[in-house]
Scaffold this motif. Structure first.
Motif, PDB file in Angstrom:
ATOM      1  N   UNK A  75       1.400  -1.223   0.347  1.00  0.00           N
ATOM      2  CA  UNK A  75      -0.114   0.240   0.040  1.00  0.00           C
ATOM      3  C   UNK A  75       1.025   1.449  -0.180  1.00  0.00           C
ATOM      4  N   UNK A  76       1.979   1.428   0.974  1.00  0.00           N
ATOM      5  CA  UNK A  76       2.978   2.671   0.562  1.00  0.00           C
ATOM      6  C   UNK A  76       3.557   2.798  -0.293  1.00  0.00           C
ATOM      7  N   UNK A  77       3.802   1.714  -1.008  1.00  0.00           N
ATOM      8  CA  UNK A  77       4.645   1.668  -2.264  1.00  0.00           C
ATOM      9  C   UNK A  77       3.990   2.305  -3.557  1.00  0.00           C
ATOM     10  N   UNK A  78       2.654   2.109  -3.893  1.00  0.00           N
ATOM     11  CA  UNK A  78       1.440   1.979  -4.621  1.00  0.00           C
ATOM     12  C   UNK A  78       0.868   3.682  -3.584  1.00  0.00           C
ATOM     13  N   UNK A  79       1.285   4.449  -2.971  1.00  0.00           N
ATOM     14  CA  UNK A  79       0.586   5.877  -2.167  1.00  0.00           C
ATOM     15  C   UNK A  79       2.241   6.136  -3.136  1.00  0.00           C
ATOM     16  N   UNK A  80       3.322   6.049  -2.876  1.00  0.00           N
ATOM     17  CA  UNK A  80       4.819   7.280  -2.830  1.00  0.00           C
ATOM     18  C   UNK A  80       5.828   6.811  -3.852  1.00  0.00           C
ATOM     19  N   UNK A  81       4.950   5.551  -5.045  1.00  0.00           N
ATOM     20  CA  UNK A  81       5.855   5.420  -5.749  1.00  0.00           C
ATOM     21  C   UNK A  81       7.411   5.116  -6.143  1.00  0.00           C
ATOM     22  N   UNK A  82       7.540   4.228  -5.164  1.00  0.00           N
ATOM     23  CA  UNK A  82       9.377   4.046  -4.743  1.00  0.00           C
ATOM     24  C   UNK A  82       9.391   2.942  -3.815  1.00  0.00           C
ATOM     25  N   UNK A  83       9.637   1.896  -4.171  1.00  0.00           N
ATOM     26  CA  UNK A  83       9.704   0.512  -3.556  1.00  0.00           C
ATOM     27  C   UNK A  83      10.804   0.911  -2.315  1.00  0.00           C
ATOM     28  N   UNK A  84      11.396   1.573  -2.740  1.00  0.00           N
ATOM     29  CA  UNK A  84      13.002   2.042  -1.307  1.00  0.00           C
ATOM     30  C   UNK A  84      12.362   2.780   0.142  1.00  0.00           C
ATOM     31  N   UNK A  85      11.414   3.853  -0.770  1.00  0.00           N
ATOM     32  CA  UNK A  85      11.028   4.229   0.049  1.00  0.00           C
ATOM     33  C   UNK A  85       9.902   3.789   1.040  1.00  0.00           C
ATOM     34  N   UNK A  86       8.835   3.103   0.460  1.00  0.00           N
ATOM     35  CA  UNK A  86       8.177   1.569   0.537  1.00  0.00           C
ATOM     36  C   UNK A  86       8.691   0.857   2.041  1.00  0.00           C
ATOM     37  N   UNK A  87       9.506   0.763   1.124  1.00  0.00           N
ATOM     38  CA  UNK A  87      10.545  -0.166   2.832  1.00  0.00           C
ATOM     39  C   UNK A  87      11.453   0.748   4.038  1.00  0.00           C
ATOM     40  N   UNK A  88      11.573   1.735   3.946  1.00  0.00           N
ATOM     41  CA  UNK A  88      12.056   2.738   4.823  1.00  0.00           C
ATOM     42  C   UNK A  88      11.466   2.960   6.167  1.00  0.00           C
ATOM     43  N   UNK A  89      10.100   2.896   5.031  1.00  0.00           N
ATOM     44  CA  UNK A  89       8.823   3.286   5.688  1.00  0.00           C
ATOM     45  C   UNK A  89       8.599   2.533   6.713  1.00  0.00           C
TER      46      UNK A  89
END
Length: 446
Positions: free
Chosen positions: A340-354
């Motif tokens: 869900x986070x990656x769908x929101x921010x469109x960045x897989x690295x950012x999604x993992x960090x969050x």
């Protein structure tokens, strides 16, 4: 700011929500304005900085106390380790590319691929380049123009050709030991890269093999193009092989990347592509290329510490645990959060960090092996990143078709990504290697 143990405060999650909403909102707004790569125009570190300002305004405690907490989060040993690896990975990728490593890899592969198996071959080429360089976007950029040209000459399905290229790029990105996603996933979960690779490979390899078989069957060309003998130099591919082999046998990642930079530099000096001065400049260019993710990792580390101290992680854990009944549902929860986070921010690295700290807490509570939770974070973030029509990978990929193909033509044919999702979900419900994640927990609450 005094630690508030067992105190759930939903308000402390607002800064993180502000971060996500600013990043997401800017992307949506710019997309409506027709801006190219809209979701990548607003710098993620600035969005994180805005979230940090809200944290200082909303959370209790004096300015000095909050600042100390923030600095502790930024300086968390795992965050700093992750950042240094980013720098070295950027330097290695840049120097290796400058000496012609990527071009040689592509040309070597194209020279020896049988014309009947062009699409399957493109899948393998993009897989290796992404695995070696740690970047799916770089793999797509390197192979994309060649893939489109071959597809048009051979009468191949252009959407299927692009989908095979996308699948290979995401395969390598997901598994690469120098990928941003691997670095972020392993460091937030406290496991070794080689261990995460092995667990990840068990899930990804079946999907890749099935995809390859399907591409061999359904990807044959209508006409047989003349595949020319491309120029390549096998020696320039050696740095990639060195890094892959040393990483998989367990050599320290700092040593691996330093040796890779050193070998690429020597090759560049020998063939005259580099001088000592330009080698140093290219290493620094690699460092600079990682500036965004370096700053973002530090800022989100500080933001996570502020949120955690104020009870935000505890609050989210309590809410999440109402839907979790055991180890399997906990893994599904981690997968859902990062997706869900990656769908929101469109960045897989950012999604993992969050989601790294939350996943670590869940894995410790439900005794999930840390390399398993790292694999879930990486796999599902890459799955979503590969199929969202506004992700950088998809946008760059379809741009090579000059308007002939849209993301929605490619998504149904991205067989590897769909199969990876199926394999990953199945792996959650079958016996797996589990180990209690309590020996070396990541400390987000210093």
């Amino acid at each position: 700011m005094k630690e508030q143990k067992n105190l759930s405060k939903g308000v402390s999650l607002i800064p993180f929500l502000v971060f996500i909403l600013v990043y997401l909102g800017s992307g949506v707004y710019l997309q409506t304005k027709g801006v190219e790569l809209a979701f990548y125009q607003f710098p993620a570190p600035v969005a994180a900085f805005i979230g940090i300002i809200f944290a200082f305004l909303l959370l209790k405690g004096s300015i000095n106390e909050k600042f100390d907490t923030f600095i502790n989060g930024c300086g968390n040993p795992n965050i700093i380790t992750m950042c240094i690896i980013y720098l070295l990975a950027g330097a290695f990728a840049t120097v290796s590319k400058v000496i012609g490593g990527v071009d040689s890899t592509v040309n070597l592969s194209l020279t020896y691929i049988h014309p009947n198996y062009i699409i399957a071959g493109l899948f393998l080429i993009s897989s290796f380049i992404s695995l070696a360089t740690g970047t799916s976007v770089g793999s797509i950029v390197a192979v994309g123009p060649i893939a489109v040209g071959l597809a048009q000459r051979a009468g191949l399905s252009l959407p299927l050709t692009l989908a095979s290229l996308l699948g290979g790029a995401m395969f390598g990105d997901n598994l690469s030991v120098i990928s941003d996603t691997t670095i972020a996933a392993t460091k937030t979960q406290g496991c070794e890269m080689k261990d995460k690779f092995r667990v990840n490979l068990i899930i990804a390899l079946p999907a890749a093999i099935i995809t390859l078989i399907l591409l061999i069957i359904f990807g044959r060309p209508e006409t047989i193009p003349n595949i020319q003998a491309y120029d390549f130099n096998f020696i320039k591919i050696l740095p990639y092989l060195l890094v892959l082999i040393l990483s998989l046998i367990g050599v320290n990642v700092f040593v691996v990347l330093t040796m890779g930079i050193f070998l690429s530099g020597l090759i560049g000096l020998y063939y005259g592509e580099l001088t000592l001065l330009t080698l140093c400049q290219q290493i620094f260019e690699g460092f600079k290329g990682m500036t965004d993710i370096f700053i973002l990792s530090m800022l989100t580390g500080g933001l996570a510490e502020l949120t955690s101290k104020a009870g935000g992680i505890q609050f989210l854990m309590e809410k999440t645990q109402k839907l979790i009944r055991g180890r399997k549902s906990a893994q599904l929860g981690i997968a859902a959060l990062v997706s869900l986070t990656d769908a929101a921010v469109a960045n897989n690295t950012v999604a993992i960090i969050i989601n790294g700290s939350i996943a670590n807490e869940l894995s410790r509570k439900y005794e999930i092996d840390p390399k398993r939770s790292a694999s879930i974070l990486d796999i599902f973030s890459c799955i979503v990143q590969g199929i969202i029509p506004y992700g950088a990978q998809m946008l760059i990929l379809v741009s090579f078709s000059n308007g002939l193909v849209s993301p929605f033509d490619v998504i149904p044919l991205a067989w590897y990504i769909h199969l990876l999702a199926i394999c990953a979900i199945i792996s959650i419900f079958i016996p797996f290697s589990y180990r209690v994640n309590k020996e070396n927990p990541i400390n987000y609450n210093n």
